[in-house]
Design a protein around this motif. Structure first.
Motif, mmCIF file in Angstrom:
data_model
loop_
_atom_site.group_PDB
_atom_site.id
_atom_site.type_symbol
_atom_site.label_atom_id
_atom_site.label_comp_id
_atom_site.label_asym_id
_atom_site.label_seq_id
_atom_site.Cartn_x
_atom_site.Cartn_y
_atom_site.Cartn_z
ATOM 1 N N VAL A 74 -21.496 -56.463 12.424
ATOM 2 C CA VAL A 74 -21.142 -56.612 11.010
ATOM 3 C C VAL A 74 -21.772 -55.495 10.192
ATOM 4 C CG1 VAL A 74 -21.301 -58.108 8.991
ATOM 5 C CG2 VAL A 74 -20.895 -59.112 11.241
ATOM 6 N N GLN A 75 -23.058 -55.198 10.490
ATOM 7 C CA GLN A 75 -23.747 -54.129 9.770
ATOM 8 C C GLN A 75 -23.111 -52.773 10.052
ATOM 9 O OE1 GLN A 75 -26.195 -54.825 7.510
ATOM 10 N NE2 GLN A 75 -25.683 -56.939 8.003
ATOM 11 N N GLU A 76 -22.734 -52.530 11.281
ATOM 12 C CA GLU A 76 -22.161 -51.237 11.662
ATOM 13 C C GLU A 76 -20.743 -51.063 11.133
ATOM 14 O OE1 GLU A 76 -24.480 -50.465 15.908
ATOM 15 O OE2 GLU A 76 -22.556 -51.520 15.897
ATOM 16 N N ALA A 77 -20.028 -52.167 10.973
ATOM 17 C CA ALA A 77 -18.618 -52.086 10.591
ATOM 18 C C ALA A 77 -18.418 -51.471 9.216
ATOM 19 C CB ALA A 77 -17.988 -53.475 10.642
ATOM 20 N N VAL A 78 -19.387 -51.641 8.317
ATOM 21 C CA VAL A 78 -19.212 -51.129 6.958
ATOM 22 C C VAL A 78 -19.719 -49.699 6.798
ATOM 23 C CG1 VAL A 78 -19.285 -53.417 5.913
ATOM 24 C CG2 VAL A 78 -21.406 -52.133 6.206
ATOM 25 N N VAL A 80 -25.261 -65.807 18.402
ATOM 26 C CA VAL A 80 -25.880 -64.627 19.022
ATOM 27 C C VAL A 80 -27.101 -64.208 18.216
ATOM 28 C CG1 VAL A 80 -25.524 -62.212 19.675
ATOM 29 C CG2 VAL A 80 -23.647 -63.861 19.888
ATOM 30 N N ASP A 81 -28.227 -63.997 18.888
ATOM 31 C CA ASP A 81 -29.438 -63.546 18.216
ATOM 32 C C ASP A 81 -29.646 -62.056 18.479
ATOM 33 O OD1 ASP A 81 -31.890 -63.012 17.160
ATOM 34 O OD2 ASP A 81 -32.975 -64.611 18.202
ATOM 35 N N ASP A 82 -29.102 -61.236 17.581
ATOM 36 C CA ASP A 82 -29.331 -59.793 17.647
ATOM 37 C C ASP A 82 -29.892 -59.295 16.320
ATOM 38 O OD1 ASP A 82 -27.094 -60.108 16.083
ATOM 39 O OD2 ASP A 82 -25.954 -58.482 17.004
ATOM 40 N N VAL A 83 -30.750 -60.123 15.724
ATOM 41 C CA VAL A 83 -31.294 -59.813 14.406
ATOM 42 C C VAL A 83 -32.043 -58.485 14.403
ATOM 43 C CG1 VAL A 83 -32.981 -60.535 12.654
ATOM 44 C CG2 VAL A 83 -31.382 -62.204 13.628
ATOM 45 N N GLU A 126 -32.122 -52.886 12.346
ATOM 46 C CA GLU A 126 -32.134 -51.442 12.581
ATOM 47 C C GLU A 126 -30.868 -50.798 12.024
ATOM 48 O OE1 GLU A 126 -34.417 -49.452 13.639
ATOM 49 O OE2 GLU A 126 -35.868 -51.036 14.064
ATOM 50 N N ALA A 127 -29.719 -51.457 12.213
ATOM 51 C CA ALA A 127 -28.456 -50.915 11.719
ATOM 52 C C ALA A 127 -28.455 -50.831 10.199
ATOM 53 C CB ALA A 127 -27.290 -51.767 12.210
ATOM 54 N N ARG A 128 -28.982 -51.859 9.537
ATOM 55 C CA ARG A 128 -29.021 -51.825 8.071
ATOM 56 C C ARG A 128 -29.994 -50.766 7.585
ATOM 57 N NH1 ARG A 128 -29.207 -57.120 4.274
ATOM 58 N NH2 ARG A 128 -27.085 -57.198 5.097
ATOM 59 N N MET A 129 -31.136 -50.628 8.227
ATOM 60 C CA MET A 129 -32.101 -49.605 7.829
ATOM 61 C C MET A 129 -31.508 -48.208 8.005
ATOM 62 S SD MET A 129 -34.876 -51.120 6.704
ATOM 63 C CE MET A 129 -33.682 -52.262 5.957
ATOM 64 N N VAL A 180 -12.017 -63.077 5.241
ATOM 65 C CA VAL A 180 -12.402 -63.266 6.634
ATOM 66 C C VAL A 180 -13.555 -64.270 6.662
ATOM 67 C CG1 VAL A 180 -13.240 -62.195 8.755
ATOM 68 C CG2 VAL A 180 -11.778 -60.890 7.201
ATOM 69 N N GLU A 181 -13.371 -65.355 7.391
ATOM 70 C CA GLU A 181 -14.443 -66.351 7.501
ATOM 71 C C GLU A 181 -15.641 -65.737 8.218
ATOM 72 O OE1 GLU A 181 -12.733 -69.679 9.507
ATOM 73 O OE2 GLU A 181 -12.176 -70.650 7.631
ATOM 74 N N TRP A 182 -16.839 -66.143 7.796
ATOM 75 C CA TRP A 182 -18.057 -65.619 8.423
ATOM 76 C C TRP A 182 -18.069 -65.898 9.916
ATOM 77 C CZ3 TRP A 182 -20.128 -61.994 5.999
ATOM 78 C CH2 TRP A 182 -20.360 -62.016 4.621
ATOM 79 N N ARG A 183 -17.613 -67.068 10.324
ATOM 80 C CA ARG A 183 -17.697 -67.408 11.739
ATOM 81 C C ARG A 183 -16.840 -66.483 12.593
ATOM 82 N NH1 ARG A 183 -14.462 -73.223 12.007
ATOM 83 N NH2 ARG A 183 -12.458 -72.496 11.183
ATOM 84 N N ARG A 184 -15.742 -65.962 12.013
ATOM 85 C CA ARG A 184 -14.932 -64.990 12.741
ATOM 86 C C ARG A 184 -15.541 -63.596 12.655
ATOM 87 N NH1 ARG A 184 -9.832 -62.376 11.426
ATOM 88 N NH2 ARG A 184 -9.602 -63.641 9.560
ATOM 89 N N LYS A 185 -16.071 -63.251 11.489
ATOM 90 C CA LYS A 185 -16.645 -61.919 11.291
ATOM 91 C C LYS A 185 -17.922 -61.733 12.105
ATOM 92 C CE LYS A 185 -17.679 -58.767 7.475
ATOM 93 N NZ LYS A 185 -16.566 -57.839 7.769
ATOM 94 N N GLU A 186 -18.666 -62.833 12.299
ATOM 95 C CA GLU A 186 -19.983 -62.728 12.930
ATOM 96 C C GLU A 186 -20.019 -63.300 14.352
ATOM 97 O OE1 GLU A 186 -22.481 -63.299 8.734
ATOM 98 O OE2 GLU A 186 -22.097 -65.009 10.035
#
Length: 282
Positions: free
Chosen positions: A101-105, A147-150, A155-158, A88-94
Protein backbone atom coordinates in the motif's frame (compact mmCIF):
# COMPACT_ATOMS: atom_id res chain seq x y z
CA UNK A 1 -19.88 8.61 3.45
CA UNK A 2 -23.48 8.61 4.56
CA UNK A 3 -24.34 5.53 2.51
CA UNK A 4 -22.35 2.35 2.16
CA UNK A 5 -19.53 2.39 -0.38
CA UNK A 6 -21.45 0.12 -2.75
CA UNK A 7 -24.49 2.39 -2.57
CA UNK A 8 -22.29 5.40 -3.34
CA UNK A 9 -20.85 3.68 -6.40
CA UNK A 10 -24.32 2.76 -7.62
CA UNK A 11 -25.44 6.35 -7.13
CA UNK A 12 -22.41 7.61 -9.05
CA UNK A 13 -23.33 5.31 -11.95
CA UNK A 14 -26.89 6.60 -11.90
CA UNK A 15 -25.66 10.19 -11.85
CA UNK A 16 -23.43 9.59 -14.86
CA UNK A 17 -26.28 7.90 -16.73
CA UNK A 18 -28.58 10.81 -15.91
CA UNK A 19 -26.09 13.33 -17.27
CA UNK A 20 -25.79 11.37 -20.51
CA UNK A 21 -29.57 11.27 -20.76
CA UNK A 22 -29.77 15.04 -20.30
CA UNK A 23 -27.26 15.56 -23.10
CA UNK A 24 -29.30 13.34 -25.44
CA UNK A 25 -32.54 15.16 -24.64
CA UNK A 26 -30.90 18.58 -25.04
CA UNK A 27 -29.77 17.47 -28.51
CA UNK A 28 -33.36 16.53 -29.37
CA UNK A 29 -32.45 12.92 -30.15
CA UNK A 30 -34.31 9.73 -29.34
CA UNK A 31 -32.38 6.78 -28.00
CA UNK A 32 -32.74 5.04 -31.37
CA UNK A 33 -31.43 8.09 -33.24
CA UNK A 34 -28.45 8.36 -30.89
CA UNK A 35 -27.68 4.66 -31.37
CA UNK A 36 -27.80 5.14 -35.14
CA UNK A 37 -25.29 7.96 -35.01
CA UNK A 38 -22.99 5.92 -32.78
CA UNK A 39 -23.38 2.71 -34.76
CA UNK A 40 -24.88 0.84 -31.79
CA UNK A 41 -27.84 -1.43 -31.30
CA UNK A 42 -30.65 0.72 -29.80
CA UNK A 43 -30.69 -1.41 -26.65
CA UNK A 44 -27.15 -0.28 -25.80
CA UNK A 45 -28.24 3.34 -25.52
CA UNK A 46 -31.09 2.27 -23.26
CA UNK A 47 -28.85 0.14 -21.04
CA UNK A 48 -26.34 2.97 -20.64
CA UNK A 49 -28.96 5.60 -19.93
CA UNK A 50 -30.70 3.41 -17.36
CA UNK A 51 -27.39 2.61 -15.61
CA UNK A 52 -27.64 -1.08 -16.41
CA UNK A 53 -24.39 -0.94 -18.42
CA UNK A 54 -21.35 1.15 -17.49
CA UNK A 55 -20.11 2.86 -20.68
CA UNK A 56 -16.48 2.81 -21.76
CA UNK A 57 -14.58 6.10 -22.26
CA UNK A 58 -14.99 5.55 -26.02
CA UNK A 59 -18.75 5.19 -25.53
CA UNK A 60 -18.90 8.49 -23.65
CA UNK A 61 -16.89 10.27 -26.35
CA UNK A 62 -19.13 8.86 -29.09
CA UNK A 63 -22.28 9.80 -27.15
CA UNK A 64 -21.16 13.41 -26.71
CA UNK A 65 -19.99 13.67 -30.32
CA UNK A 66 -23.34 12.38 -31.59
CA UNK A 67 -25.13 14.98 -29.47
CA UNK A 68 -22.89 17.87 -30.50
CA UNK A 69 -21.57 18.14 -26.95
CA UNK A 70 -17.93 17.17 -27.34
CA UNK A 71 -16.95 20.06 -25.05
CA UNK A 72 -18.54 18.14 -22.15
CA UNK A 73 -16.91 14.80 -22.90
CA UNK A 74 -13.72 15.20 -20.86
CA UNK A 75 -15.57 15.95 -17.63
CA UNK A 76 -17.84 12.98 -18.26
CA UNK A 77 -14.89 10.69 -18.94
CA UNK A 78 -13.37 11.87 -15.66
CA UNK A 79 -16.69 11.04 -13.97
CA UNK A 80 -16.53 7.58 -15.50
CA UNK A 81 -13.04 7.02 -14.10
CA UNK A 82 -14.34 8.04 -10.70
CA UNK A 83 -17.08 5.43 -11.01
CA UNK A 84 -14.60 2.76 -12.09
CA UNK A 85 -12.06 3.34 -9.34
CA UNK A 86 -13.62 5.70 -6.85
CA UNK A 87 -13.67 3.40 -3.86
CA UNK A 88 -11.50 0.52 -2.72
CA UNK A 89 -12.25 -1.25 0.56
CA UNK A 90 -9.31 -1.43 2.95
CA UNK A 91 -9.58 -5.20 3.19
CA UNK A 92 -9.03 -5.47 -0.57
CA UNK A 93 -6.34 -2.78 -0.70
CA UNK A 94 -4.41 -4.24 2.23
CA UNK A 95 -4.92 -7.96 1.69
CA UNK A 96 -1.22 -8.47 0.82
CA UNK A 97 0.05 -6.32 3.68
CA UNK A 98 0.81 -2.67 4.33
CA UNK A 99 4.14 -2.39 2.53
CA UNK A 100 2.53 -2.71 -0.90
CA UNK A 101 0.00 0.00 0.00
CA UNK A 102 2.84 2.37 0.90
CA UNK A 103 4.75 1.58 -2.30
CA UNK A 104 1.70 1.86 -4.55
CA UNK A 105 1.39 5.63 -4.08
CA UNK A 106 5.06 6.40 -4.72
CA UNK A 107 4.63 7.03 -8.49
CA UNK A 108 1.85 9.52 -7.71
CA UNK A 109 4.09 11.32 -5.22
CA UNK A 110 7.00 11.38 -7.65
CA UNK A 111 5.03 12.98 -10.49
CA UNK A 112 3.25 15.54 -8.29
CA UNK A 113 4.74 19.00 -7.95
CA UNK A 114 2.18 20.68 -5.71
CA UNK A 115 0.84 18.87 -2.67
CA UNK A 116 -2.00 20.05 -0.46
CA UNK A 117 -2.96 17.90 2.51
CA UNK A 118 -5.48 18.38 5.31
CA UNK A 119 -5.73 16.09 8.30
CA UNK A 120 -8.22 16.05 11.14
CA UNK A 121 -7.01 12.72 12.59
CA UNK A 122 -3.25 12.24 12.28
CA UNK A 123 -0.05 14.00 11.30
CA UNK A 124 0.25 13.62 7.49
CA UNK A 125 2.51 10.76 6.45
CA UNK A 126 5.18 12.93 4.83
CA UNK A 127 5.66 14.74 8.14
CA UNK A 128 5.68 11.70 10.43
CA UNK A 129 8.62 10.48 12.48
CA UNK A 130 9.58 6.84 12.29
CA UNK A 131 8.17 6.14 15.78
CA UNK A 132 4.88 7.88 14.98
CA UNK A 133 4.55 5.96 11.69
CA UNK A 134 5.25 2.68 13.41
CA UNK A 135 2.55 3.37 16.00
CA UNK A 136 0.01 4.27 13.33
CA UNK A 137 0.71 1.34 11.04
CA UNK A 138 0.89 -1.13 13.92
CA UNK A 139 -2.57 -0.04 15.03
CA UNK A 140 -3.87 -0.48 11.47
CA UNK A 141 -2.29 -3.92 11.15
CA UNK A 142 -3.70 -5.16 14.45
CA UNK A 143 -7.17 -3.91 13.59
CA UNK A 144 -7.65 -5.15 10.04
CA UNK A 145 -4.60 -6.71 8.32
CA UNK A 146 -3.64 -10.37 8.68
CA UNK A 147 -0.15 -9.94 7.22
CA UNK A 148 2.38 -8.41 9.62
CA UNK A 149 4.84 -6.45 7.50
CA UNK A 150 4.75 -3.28 9.57
CA UNK A 151 8.52 -2.91 9.72
CA UNK A 152 8.80 -3.04 5.92
CA UNK A 153 5.84 -0.68 5.54
CA UNK A 154 7.48 1.84 7.88
CA UNK A 155 10.66 1.71 5.79
CA UNK A 156 8.61 2.32 2.63
CA UNK A 157 6.91 5.37 4.13
CA UNK A 158 10.21 6.77 5.41
CA UNK A 159 11.77 6.30 1.98
CA UNK A 160 8.85 8.12 0.38
CA UNK A 161 9.61 11.22 2.44
CA UNK A 162 12.52 11.93 0.11
CA UNK A 163 10.05 13.80 -2.12
CA UNK A 164 10.21 16.59 0.49
CA UNK A 165 13.87 17.09 -0.36
CA UNK A 166 13.97 16.38 -4.09
CA UNK A 167 13.00 18.53 -7.05
CA UNK A 168 10.98 21.73 -7.06
CA UNK A 169 7.95 20.37 -5.20
CA UNK A 170 5.80 22.55 -2.95
CA UNK A 171 3.86 21.32 0.05
CA UNK A 172 1.00 22.88 2.02
CA UNK A 173 -0.14 20.98 5.11
CA UNK A 174 -3.09 21.80 7.34
CA UNK A 175 -3.78 19.94 10.58
CA UNK A 176 -6.39 20.42 13.24
CA UNK A 177 -5.02 21.48 16.61
CA UNK A 178 -6.47 18.29 18.10
CA UNK A 179 -3.96 16.32 15.98
CA UNK A 180 -1.18 17.89 18.05
CA UNK A 181 -2.66 16.60 21.30
CA UNK A 182 -3.36 12.92 20.63
CA UNK A 183 -1.24 10.00 19.53
CA UNK A 184 -1.36 6.23 19.33
CA UNK A 185 2.17 5.76 20.61
CA UNK A 186 2.11 7.55 23.95
CA UNK A 187 3.64 10.83 25.20
CA UNK A 188 7.22 10.15 24.12
CA UNK A 189 6.21 9.36 20.54
CA UNK A 190 4.01 12.46 20.37
CA UNK A 191 6.72 14.67 21.89
CA UNK A 192 9.20 13.52 19.26
CA UNK A 193 6.63 14.12 16.55
CA UNK A 194 5.91 17.65 17.71
CA UNK A 195 9.62 18.46 17.79
CA UNK A 196 9.89 17.15 14.23
CA UNK A 197 7.03 19.39 13.08
CA UNK A 198 8.89 22.43 14.40
CA UNK A 199 11.85 21.41 12.24
CA UNK A 200 10.26 20.24 9.01
CA UNK A 201 7.71 23.07 9.06
CA UNK A 202 10.50 25.61 8.52
CA UNK A 203 11.64 24.11 5.21
CA UNK A 204 11.38 26.71 2.42
CA UNK A 205 9.12 24.48 0.29
CA UNK A 206 6.80 23.55 3.16
CA UNK A 207 3.84 25.50 4.54
CA UNK A 208 2.42 24.14 7.80
CA UNK A 209 -0.81 25.51 9.16
CA UNK A 210 -2.70 24.59 12.32
CA UNK A 211 -6.46 25.11 12.55
CA UNK A 212 -7.03 26.21 16.17
CA UNK A 213 -9.72 24.66 18.32
CA UNK A 214 -12.44 27.29 18.53
CA UNK A 215 -16.13 27.48 19.47
CA UNK A 216 -16.90 29.91 16.64
CA UNK A 217 -15.06 28.56 13.62
CA UNK A 218 -16.61 29.07 10.19
CA UNK A 219 -15.90 25.60 8.76
CA UNK A 220 -16.04 22.45 10.85
CA UNK A 221 -13.45 19.66 10.46
CA UNK A 222 -13.95 17.28 7.55
CA UNK A 223 -12.40 13.98 6.50
CA UNK A 224 -8.68 14.12 5.78
CA UNK A 225 -7.69 14.49 2.13
CA UNK A 226 -4.72 15.00 -0.21
CA UNK A 227 -4.78 17.08 -3.40
CA UNK A 228 -2.13 16.18 -5.98
CA UNK A 229 -1.55 19.13 -8.31
CA UNK A 230 -5.01 19.61 -9.84
CA UNK A 231 -5.24 16.04 -11.10
CA UNK A 232 -6.45 13.90 -8.22
CA UNK A 233 -7.78 13.90 -4.66
CA UNK A 234 -7.49 10.97 -2.27
CA UNK A 235 -9.63 10.61 0.83
CA UNK A 236 -9.10 8.05 3.57
CA UNK A 237 -12.40 6.88 5.04
CA UNK A 238 -13.14 4.43 7.82
CA UNK A 239 -14.23 1.79 5.32
CA UNK A 240 -11.94 2.42 2.38
CA UNK A 241 -9.90 4.62 0.09
CA UNK A 242 -11.58 7.13 -2.20
CA UNK A 243 -9.97 8.47 -5.39
CA UNK A 244 -11.48 11.54 -7.02
CA UNK A 245 -10.45 12.71 -10.49
CA UNK A 246 -13.52 14.59 -11.71
CA UNK A 247 -12.49 18.26 -12.17
CA UNK A 248 -15.65 19.69 -10.63
CA UNK A 249 -15.21 17.56 -7.49
CA UNK A 250 -11.50 18.38 -7.24
CA UNK A 251 -12.53 22.03 -7.25
CA UNK A 252 -14.76 21.41 -4.23
CA UNK A 253 -11.82 20.00 -2.28
CA UNK A 254 -9.64 22.91 -3.37
CA UNK A 255 -12.28 25.29 -2.05
CA UNK A 256 -12.48 23.36 1.22
CA UNK A 257 -8.70 23.51 1.59
CA UNK A 258 -8.70 27.25 0.92
CA UNK A 259 -11.44 27.85 3.48
CA UNK A 260 -9.65 25.78 6.11
CA UNK A 261 -6.38 27.58 5.33
CA UNK A 262 -7.98 30.94 6.09
CA UNK A 263 -8.90 29.62 9.56
CA UNK A 264 -5.43 28.23 10.20
CA UNK A 265 -2.48 29.97 11.79
CA UNK A 266 0.99 29.75 10.30
CA UNK A 267 4.54 30.65 11.26
CA UNK A 268 5.12 31.78 14.87
CA UNK A 269 1.44 31.35 15.77
CA UNK A 270 1.49 27.74 14.56
CA UNK A 271 4.80 27.08 16.35
CA UNK A 272 3.22 28.43 19.55
CA UNK A 273 0.36 25.93 19.32
CA UNK A 274 2.81 23.08 18.67
CA UNK A 275 4.97 24.17 21.58
CA UNK A 276 1.91 24.41 23.84
CA UNK A 277 0.90 20.88 22.92
CA UNK A 278 4.40 19.66 23.74
CA UNK A 279 4.41 21.52 27.06
CA UNK A 280 1.11 19.90 27.98
CA UNK A 281 2.84 16.52 27.86
CA UNK A 282 5.00 17.53 30.82
Amino acid sequence: MSDSASSSVRQARRDLAARLGEIRREAGLTGRELAGRCGWHPSKSSRIENARTVPSPEDVLAWCRACGASDRSQDLVASLRVVEGMFVEWRRKERDGLKRVQEAVLPLFERTRRFRAYSSWLVPGLLQTRAYTESVLRAVQQRRVAVDDVEAAVEARMERQRVLREGDRRFAFLVEESVLRSSLGGPDVLRGQLDHLLTVGTRPNVSLGVVPMSPDRLRMPVEGFWIYDTAQVNVELVSGYLTISQPSEITLYEQAFSELATQAVHGPEAWALIAAAAAALG
